[in-house]
Design an enzyme around this catalytic site. Sequence first.
Site, PDB file in Angstrom:
ATOM      1  N   SER A 284      -0.052  -1.919   2.199  1.00 21.87           N
ATOM      2  CA  SER A 284       0.196  -2.699   0.985  1.00 21.87           C
ATOM      3  C   SER A 284       0.100  -4.203   1.164  1.00 21.87           C
ATOM      4  CB  SER A 284       1.569  -2.341   0.415  1.00 21.87           C
ATOM      5  OG  SER A 284       1.518  -1.073  -0.209  1.00 21.87           O
TER       6      SER A 284
ATOM      7  N   SER B 144       5.103   0.089  -7.770  1.00 20.87           N
ATOM      8  CA  SER B 144       4.140   1.155  -8.037  1.00 20.87           C
ATOM      9  C   SER B 144       2.757   0.752  -7.556  1.00 20.87           C
ATOM     10  CB  SER B 144       4.087   1.463  -9.538  1.00 20.87           C
ATOM     11  OG  SER B 144       3.042   2.373  -9.822  1.00 20.87           O
ATOM     12  N   ASN B 145       2.183   1.555  -6.672  1.00 20.29           N
ATOM     13  CA  ASN B 145       0.828   1.297  -6.192  1.00 20.29           C
ATOM     14  C   ASN B 145      -0.199   1.357  -7.317  1.00 20.29           C
ATOM     15  OD1 ASN B 145       0.996   1.055  -3.145  1.00 20.29           O
ATOM     16  ND2 ASN B 145       2.117   2.952  -3.465  1.00 20.29           N
TER      17      ASN B 145
ATOM     18  N   GLY C 270       3.375  -3.415   4.752  1.00 26.27           N
ATOM     19  CA  GLY C 270       2.334  -2.439   4.475  1.00 26.27           C
ATOM     20  C   GLY C 270       2.628  -1.151   5.213  1.00 26.27           C
TER      21      GLY C 270
END
Length: 426
Positions: free
Chosen positions: A153, A244-245, A376
């Site tokens: 991320s 939220s991805n 990430g």
Amino acid sequence: MPNQRTLLAIPLVVALIGLASASAPPASKPATDATLPLLVTRGKAPAAALLAREASWSTPVPGAPDPQTGQQRAQRPRWHFAHADQLTAADTTTGTDKTPTPNTGTGNGKGGSDVSSGSGADTESARRLPGARGTGDADRIRIRRTDHFRAGSITKTFIATVALQLAAERRLSLSDPVDRHLPGLIRGRGLDGRTLTLRSLLTHTSGLADYTTGTKGLVPLTPTEAVRTALALPATTPGRWSYSNTNYVVIGMVIRQVTGRSYATETERRIITPLRLSGTSFPGTRTTLPSPHGRAYTSEGQDVTALDPSVAGAAGELISTLTDLDRFYAALLAGRLLPAPQLRQMLNTRAAEGRYGMGLYPQKLPCGTTVWGHNGRIPGSYVRTAATRDGDRVLTFRVNTDAIADPGLERTLLTAEFCPRRSTTG
């Protein structure tokens, strides 16, 4: 010509200088060197590494240029690399900003020195890795400074930077509804792309569910499939922060619609190439990592080095290196990638109740210092980058697994780097 008294005094002066040198205390080690091995022993990671970058100058104002060519040699940033793993002691390297020598375990290029600083193997953890039995496996487990790895991320910071650059160019507005760029994409579960704004996507306040809740981050999907998967899940409350991805998958789709090019191409053109981040790339559906690289393991010990990165897309596809991530966050926070108004928007956390800006989030440490960055997580990899607000000091650390058994160690490591130094001598 010196007289006899002067000549007789010279040996005494030399002797005193030698005595002073011999009695000088040894150089202190960064506090992070004592903390890093805990990610292996208590955190149960196969291996861990960090790279700290500290500027030799102060950036006077956001947007100020780099030092002039004639000043660069004297003002190169200082780098400090350390690693620890289950099979060997930890090592550290300190030096200036020079090109690292490829394929070395602890080298930082010219002018660095290696010193032992760490702990031995965690044999209980080592047994969880297939085939990890002795020092012959060190190269397979060890993390090197030059290794490529999946950054998860942290991709979001790159994507948010591109979106804010497009806003600065007036090619989009953060107040735009999603439907202005992607008509009809978001409908259902009480959500409507005619009212959801790009700002709500960037700040995770859209209400869109995280599609990886359904896929566990293991199923490759196209962006449209990811959005459909999210819309089949219960929505969160629009206007309230919920990570939220899916939000950044949609931002990636908007970038393509606005520019006519993929988010990967735009990021390469706007960030990766100008900053010369030679170890950073978007692999698309390529399952392999560029060389050099180590191995990646799930928390259960399964080797997941080969992975289809389309499981993450614009939310987490990026591959990078420790050096590149330090340089990127230093440049971003120093104002080299965004005009001042857009950088202020990126750092504004009001919409997310102080938890998140746009692709960045703050963390206040026990000493009162607030650092900015992102983490990430993707199967086989966890990475965290944090930096001071001006970008003058940056730390990136990583482990070659997707979970740290003691999550509190992350805060401990950041405190060791950014709070007043408590150094140990060795």
